[in-house]
Design an enzyme around this catalytic site. Structure first.
Site, PDB file in Angstrom:
ATOM      1  N   LYS A 165     -79.523 -82.772 -13.205  1.00  0.00           N
ATOM      2  CA  LYS A 165     -79.701 -84.189 -13.564  1.00  0.00           C
ATOM      3  C   LYS A 165     -79.720 -85.136 -12.371  1.00  0.00           C
ATOM      4  O   LYS A 165     -80.388 -86.157 -12.415  1.00  0.00           O
ATOM      5  CB  LYS A 165     -78.652 -84.614 -14.585  1.00  0.00           C
ATOM      6  CG  LYS A 165     -77.249 -84.662 -14.052  1.00  0.00           C
ATOM      7  CD  LYS A 165     -76.247 -84.881 -15.178  1.00  0.00           C
ATOM      8  CE  LYS A 165     -74.861 -84.971 -14.609  1.00  0.00           C
ATOM      9  NZ  LYS A 165     -73.829 -84.690 -15.606  1.00  0.00           N
ATOM     10  N   ARG A 185     -63.640 -88.132 -22.061  1.00  0.00           N
ATOM     11  CA  ARG A 185     -65.051 -88.414 -22.339  1.00  0.00           C
ATOM     12  C   ARG A 185     -65.338 -87.650 -23.619  1.00  0.00           C
ATOM     13  O   ARG A 185     -64.535 -87.747 -24.543  1.00  0.00           O
ATOM     14  CB  ARG A 185     -65.932 -88.027 -21.144  1.00  0.00           C
ATOM     15  CG  ARG A 185     -67.230 -88.872 -21.122  1.00  0.00           C
ATOM     16  CD  ARG A 185     -68.141 -88.562 -19.949  1.00  0.00           C
ATOM     17  NE  ARG A 185     -68.766 -87.253 -20.076  1.00  0.00           N
ATOM     18  CZ  ARG A 185     -69.588 -86.728 -19.155  1.00  0.00           C
ATOM     19  NH1 ARG A 185     -69.870 -87.419 -18.064  1.00  0.00           N
ATOM     20  NH2 ARG A 185     -70.133 -85.554 -19.332  1.00  0.00           N
TER      21      ARG A 185
HETATM   22  C1  LIG Z   1     -73.064 -83.718 -15.091  1.00  0.00           C
HETATM   23  C2  LIG Z   1     -72.381 -82.700 -15.888  1.00  0.00           C
HETATM   24  C3  LIG Z   1     -71.982 -81.498 -15.280  1.00  0.00           C
HETATM   25  C4  LIG Z   1     -72.169 -81.225 -13.799  1.00  0.00           C
HETATM   26  O1  LIG Z   1     -71.239 -81.930 -13.049  1.00  0.00           O
HETATM   27  P1  LIG Z   1     -71.153 -81.749 -11.444  1.00  0.00           P
HETATM   28  O2  LIG Z   1     -69.985 -82.533 -11.047  1.00  0.00           O
HETATM   29  O3  LIG Z   1     -72.434 -82.268 -10.892  1.00  0.00           O
HETATM   30  O4  LIG Z   1     -70.984 -80.300 -11.176  1.00  0.00           O
HETATM   31  C5  LIG Z   1     -71.370 -80.547 -16.081  1.00  0.00           C
HETATM   32  N1  LIG Z   1     -71.163 -80.761 -17.396  1.00  0.00           N
HETATM   33  C6  LIG Z   1     -71.525 -81.916 -18.008  1.00  0.00           C
HETATM   34  C7  LIG Z   1     -71.249 -82.079 -19.456  1.00  0.00           C
HETATM   35  C8  LIG Z   1     -72.143 -82.909 -17.274  1.00  0.00           C
HETATM   36  O5  LIG Z   1     -72.509 -84.052 -17.885  1.00  0.00           O
END
Ligand SMILES: *Cc1c(COP(=O)(O)O)cnc(C)c1O
Length: 359
Positions: free
Chosen positions: A36, A133
């Site tokens: 992302k 969250r």
């Molecule tokens: C963005 C996201 C991740 C990845 O997080 P990083 O800190 O970039 O490794 C993993 N799980 C969810 C649900 C996310 O939204």
């Protein structure tokens, strides 16, 4: 060279991925590569696949569609990270093999959509272990599973959780054992084998490396440490990875000796902020052709020693180059490292070109 640009070193992305994948594999854990922050850039996604991730994950359907259309993904599932909107369940079922979920209403709608399309959709039920969250509260998990178990087109693949996303809560033995206990209870009460415990993101890696993770964790979803080589818990670098797979380049459009302090009556700047400048006297100042529309000023750091970021407006970035060892000229490109927010903004800006390091 088009400016501003983001220069991506794909070999470093692949090497970082391989390092994280190998580290996890020693503990029997698989890595989903999270795209992302790079708007699902296909070359970066390919580098993650070459580095050994077991699938790709993104929070946005547009990005999953981009991956689906642009890659050969025979053995690599796509996962939707953001819990789905009720209004997008058809696309979710079409574009992702797996989605993370916490709302029964949405899960039922996914089931409906999957039935209509004649497919099966896998979900990971998110559990809130304190980060606050997304995720069901622990006490609600069994009642939810009872309902999910009735849905014929939904396969409950496992349980998942998030750390360090909103509340900054870190993985501990205690909070992760809660997931193991839930998994055990579900296995006892239902005829479900729940093969996956998706135990977090980059914030679980320092712990994995130092003391290991509880044995029941089977998967981590990792973006930041693969892309930027950061230890997201300490804010330092993650030993064994490279921190410069992504560099932002911007061009000097003005270079002049100017008094550091503004002159004249002062009000807030164009962003409603009062600016304070700590330097005094005449300074060598450069303006770069990039601004807040493209980057988060707090999210980038110049790599040339002696260069200091002073501030920025929508389309201009002001740096102090008085102490620079290298002699700079109008037309030179200045490079910056990026943090996660900086990378996200630069990749999302239509005005920042993407280029690749030729190795
Ligand atoms: C963005 C996201 C991740 C990845 O997080 P990083 O800190 O970039 O490794 C993993 N799980 C969810 C649900 C996310 O939204």
């Amino acid at each position: 060279m088009q400016n501003p640009h983001l220069k991506i070193d794909l070999a470093k992305v692949e090497a970082n991925t391989k390092y994280v994948v190998d580290l996890a594999a020693q503990a029997g854990i698989e890595i989903m590569g999270v795209t992302k922050a790079v708007t699902a850039n296909l070359a970066v996604a390919r580098a993650m696949l070459a580095g050994g991730v077991s699938g790709l994950a993104d929070s946005r359907l547009e990005n999953l569609e981009h991956l689906r259309n642009g890659l050969e993904l025979t053995n690599h599932p796509l996962m939707l990270l953001r819990i789905p909107m009720l209004s997008e369940v058809e696309e979710v079922v079409l574009l992702a093999e797996i989605s993370l979920n916490s709302e029964l209403k949405v899960i039922k709608a996914l089931n409906q959509a999957a039935l209509q399309l004649g497919v099966k959709h896998e979900i990971i039920l998110m559990v809130d272990l304190g980060d606050r969250r997304e995720g069901a509260m622990v006490s609600q998990v069994l009642p939810l599973v009872r309902e999910i178990d009735k849905l014929t087109a939904i396969k409950l693949r496992g349980l998942g959780t998030n750390f360090a996303c909103f509340g900054g809560v870190l993985p501990t033995t205690e909070n992760m054992e809660l997931l193991a206990n839930l998994q055990q209870e579900i296995r006892e009460h239902f005829n479900l084998d729940l093969t996956v415990i998706s135990g977090g993101n980059s914030s679980s890696l320092p712990r994995l490396k130092k003391q290991g993770l509880p044995a029941h964790i089977t998967e981590l979803r990792v973006g930041e440490t693969i892309l930027l080589g950061s230890n997201v818990v300490t804010g330092e670098s993650f030993f064994g990875t490279k921190q410069d797979a992504f560099l932002l380049g911007a061009e000097i459009i003005e270079l002049k000796s100017k008094p550091a302090q503004p002159a004249g009556p002062r009000g807030p700047n164009a962003f409603g902020e009062e600016t304070t400048i700590h330097q005094q006297g005449l300074r060598q100042r450069a303006i770069l052709g990039i601004g807040r529309q493209d980057i988060a000023v707090g999210g980038i750091t110049p790599i040339l020693s002696g260069v200091e970021l002073v501030g920025g407006s929508s389309d201009h970035l002001i740096i102090d180059v008085t102490e620079s060892k290298r002699k700079l000229e109008v037309g030179d490109t200045i490079y910056f490292r990026l943090d996660y927010g900086g990378l996200l903004r630069a990749m999302t800006s239509e005005y920042v070109a993407v280029t690749y390091q030729q190795n």
